[in-house]
Scaffold this active site. Structure first.
Site, short mmCIF file in Angstrom:
data_model
loop_
_atom_site.label_atom_id
_atom_site.label_comp_id
_atom_site.label_asym_id
_atom_site.label_seq_id
_atom_site.Cartn_x
_atom_site.Cartn_y
_atom_site.Cartn_z
N SER A 58 -119.79 -28.43 -23.49
CA SER A 58 -120.22 -29.07 -24.73
C SER A 58 -120.90 -30.43 -24.57
O SER A 58 -120.62 -31.18 -23.64
CB SER A 58 -119.02 -29.23 -25.67
N GLN A 60 -120.90 -34.01 -25.44
CA GLN A 60 -119.68 -34.76 -25.72
C GLN A 60 -119.82 -36.19 -25.25
O GLN A 60 -120.78 -36.56 -24.58
CB GLN A 60 -118.50 -34.09 -24.99
N HIS A 62 -116.83 -39.65 -24.35
CA HIS A 62 -115.42 -40.02 -24.29
C HIS A 62 -115.26 -41.43 -24.83
O HIS A 62 -116.06 -42.31 -24.52
CB HIS A 62 -114.92 -39.94 -22.85
N LYS A 85 -111.51 -42.32 -21.09
CA LYS A 85 -111.73 -41.24 -20.13
C LYS A 85 -113.08 -41.36 -19.44
O LYS A 85 -113.92 -40.46 -19.52
CB LYS A 85 -111.62 -39.89 -20.86
N GLU A 87 -115.55 -40.89 -16.41
CA GLU A 87 -115.46 -39.83 -15.40
C GLU A 87 -116.68 -39.84 -14.49
O GLU A 87 -117.71 -40.41 -14.82
CB GLU A 87 -115.27 -38.46 -16.06
N HIS A 221 -123.15 -36.68 -22.91
CA HIS A 221 -123.42 -35.86 -21.73
C HIS A 221 -123.00 -34.42 -21.96
O HIS A 221 -122.26 -34.10 -22.89
CB HIS A 221 -122.71 -36.42 -20.50
N ARG A 240 -116.69 -34.00 -29.37
CA ARG A 240 -117.73 -32.98 -29.14
C ARG A 240 -118.65 -32.85 -30.36
O ARG A 240 -118.22 -33.08 -31.48
CB ARG A 240 -117.10 -31.62 -28.87
N LYS A 246 -115.33 -25.25 -29.72
CA LYS A 246 -114.17 -26.11 -29.98
C LYS A 246 -114.42 -27.04 -31.17
O LYS A 246 -115.51 -27.07 -31.73
CB LYS A 246 -113.85 -26.95 -28.73
#
Length: 368
Positions: A58, A60, A62, A85, A87, A221, A240, A246
């Site tokens: 997806s 999304q 964070h 989050k 990453e 991203h 998302r 989802k």
């Protein structure tokens, strides 16, 4: 691989009474290393993953810590913890993703060459984007307009676009001005999804094995295809807005994003050669929660020591075979592709390498 409550790693050694990594760390918090233990309240601060992306994941972003705490308090069913989050993804195979807003001239180019995209953004917002003094506000307005478009409107425009690009491709025309190949691939996976239009806003990243991208808070991203190692802060918070079945939270996403246009190259995160060990390359992002080491032992070396660091670590074998010994282990451990070891802080592991082509491993840890 980690100790998040939603995916606590299982301990495979049945001589150990604890069955999960989280339980082990709770019993022996000193294994984290004193700095890590104090800074992160006795918790392992990172999650380590291997992703094999066949269909796109997806669109999304964070949240930062502040927004994560607020979302968790308001909607705990959708945002299960209060942590940020950030990453990092390191390619294992050729890997493609979308990351961050493209430079303005590229977005303006697509608004010119893709009338269906322009129709969703709207004439007024598209014209504002050409005003250099208000770039970030105008970009926010354009993206929010598109993401909040009525379903019937964007599905009609998407169908027209896909039909046009399909016909152009069949006639042997170059469809790159409409980002045609990527559009048709995403539409085949998520037909009628607004996320298909995000390719005109976001950088298309193509990573070769060993190349990495870092995704800070509020960075839009999506992962498109390929295999990667991923490391992140210990959180499950994801906002998302497309290419997903989802829960979708368009308003929060549009509100939180970093609307600074920048080229794809600025999202790449190069590793640094370790000065004390030529086999180690360090990916050390601008967050305290995690770092990743890539350990490449050449075929000529048969004895190698995984050096101690002042942090618990997780070691993953990508290729090669070895026998590992450690003062802390109850017996020798056989390492092969896919083996995962938890290494306590300030512990070394000696490898006797059996494979003829050397070894490749990744190690996640927290270098405060």
């Amino acid at each position: 691989m980690g100790a998040h409550p939603k995916g606590d790693a299982q301990i495979k050694d049945n001589r150990i009474s604890q069955t999960t990594l989280g339980q082990w760390i709770a019993h022996y918090p000193g294994c984290l290393g004193s700095k890590v233990k104090d800074t992160f309240q006795g918790q392992l601060p990172f999650l380590f993953k291997v992703l094999s992306v066949n269909t796109a994941l997806s669109i999304q972003a964070h949240p930062n810590r502040e927004l994560a705490a607020r979302l968790h308090a308001q909607f705990p069913e959708h945002y299960p913890d209060n942590n940020h989050k950030p990453e990092m993804a390191i390619a294992l195979t050729p890997f493609q993703g979308l990351c961050g807003f493209r430079p303005l001239d590229q977005i303006l180019g697509f608004l010119q060459s893709v009338p269906e995209f322009r129709a969703l953004v709207g004439k007024e917002a598209a014209e504002e984007l050409g005003d250099a003094s208000r770039t970030n506000q105008a970009l926010r307005k354009c993206f929010t307009r598109m993401m909040n478009c009525e379903k019937k409107v964007f599905v009609d425009q998407l169908n027209m676009l896909v039909k046009r690009v399909t016909e152009e491709a069949a006639a042997g025309k170059d469809t790159s001005s409409s980002n045609g190949d990527l559009l048709l691939r995403l539409h085949s996976q998520y037909p009628g999804d607004i996320g298909c239009f995000s390719i005109y806003f976001l950088n298309h990243m193509v990573l070769e094995p060993g190349q990495a991208m870092f995704l800070g808070a509020n960075e839009p991203h999506a992962y498109l295809c390929g295999d990667c190692i991923e490391c992140m802060a210990c959180s499950d918070n994801t906002v998302r807005a497309g290419l997903t079945p989802k829960y979708i939270d368009v308003n929060t996403l549009c509100e939180m994003l970093n609307y600074s246009p920048a080229p794809a190259s600025s999202k790449m995160f190069p590793p640094v050669q370790d000065s004390s060990d030529p086999c180690v390359s360090l990916y050390d992002p601008p967050v305290p929660d995690f770092s990743i080491m890539r350990i490449q032992v050449p075929a000529s070396i048969k004895q190698y020591t995984v050096a101690p660091v002042d942090s618990a670590g997780i070691l993953l074998v990508i290729e090669g075979d070895a026998t590992a010994t450690s003062a802390a282990a109850l017996s020798d451990i056989t390492l092969r592709r896919g083996t995962v070891l938890f290494i306590s802080a300030n512990e070394s592991v000696s490898l006797h390498i059996a494979s003829h082509s050397g070894m490749t491993m990744f190690r996640a840890c927290c270098l405060l």
